[in-house]
Design an enzyme around this catalytic site. Sequence first.
Site, mmCIF file in Angstrom:
data_model
loop_
_atom_site.group_PDB
_atom_site.id
_atom_site.type_symbol
_atom_site.label_atom_id
_atom_site.label_comp_id
_atom_site.label_asym_id
_atom_site.label_seq_id
_atom_site.Cartn_x
_atom_site.Cartn_y
_atom_site.Cartn_z
ATOM 1 N N HIS A 18 0.832 -1.204 0.000
ATOM 2 C CA HIS A 18 0.000 0.000 0.000
ATOM 3 C C HIS A 18 0.869 1.258 0.000
ATOM 4 C CE1 HIS A 18 -3.078 -2.693 2.211
ATOM 5 N NE2 HIS A 18 -3.458 -2.588 0.941
ATOM 6 N N LYS A 42 -16.734 -7.421 4.770
ATOM 7 C CA LYS A 42 -15.607 -7.926 5.561
ATOM 8 C C LYS A 42 -15.781 -7.559 7.028
ATOM 9 C CE LYS A 42 -12.136 -7.174 1.904
ATOM 10 N NZ LYS A 42 -10.896 -6.432 1.592
ATOM 11 N N ARG A 91 -1.514 -5.915 -8.413
ATOM 12 C CA ARG A 91 -0.448 -6.900 -8.257
ATOM 13 C C ARG A 91 -0.430 -7.851 -9.428
ATOM 14 N NH1 ARG A 91 -2.620 -8.079 -2.356
ATOM 15 N NH2 ARG A 91 -4.400 -8.170 -3.731
ATOM 16 N N SER A 128 -3.240 -7.779 2.468
ATOM 17 C CA SER A 128 -3.682 -7.638 3.862
ATOM 18 C C SER A 128 -4.273 -8.930 4.402
ATOM 19 C CB SER A 128 -4.717 -6.512 3.979
ATOM 20 O OG SER A 128 -4.125 -5.270 3.743
#
Length: 164
Positions: A18, A42, A91, A128
């Site tokens: 990040h 979440k 990514r 994460s």
Amino acid sequence: MARVAVCPGSFDPVTLGHIDVVRRARAMFDEVVVAVGVNAGKTPLLDADTRVELFARAVADQPGVRVVRMPGLLADLCREVGASAIVKGLRGGADFDAEHPMALMNRHLSGVDTVFVVGDPGLAHIASSMVRDVARHGGRIDDLVPDGVAAAVRDALSTQGESR
């Protein structure tokens, strides 16, 4: 007129990946507003205020970067701060597949385009969710997150009775 970008995420916890994306965004924009949001799908390990505080500490040495809590829609925050772009890190292809429909929706709602930044390949393995999983199983995460974050994660896991 300053060029402002918003870099949104749940950042639970903030990782070195990040920080890399924010650094790259800051090289392209006059100001980067890191928007710490709440994902209804979440259950966070760290509360939103803690995530804001940890991220703010991690970018304290970067002028032109500020961290805010995003209570509602990203489109509303973009209008509020006068953003000309949303910045998201990628990514790999799976990230693009997940981010593409959100980018289209955000453009529809706010008129703001999303700029995708390819992160440092040396950090591409850091997510994460994986950081939380490693920590839950007693693994070392200090080299995956900014200073102070590993301790906050361990404390949160200890409080929740999840650590080993």
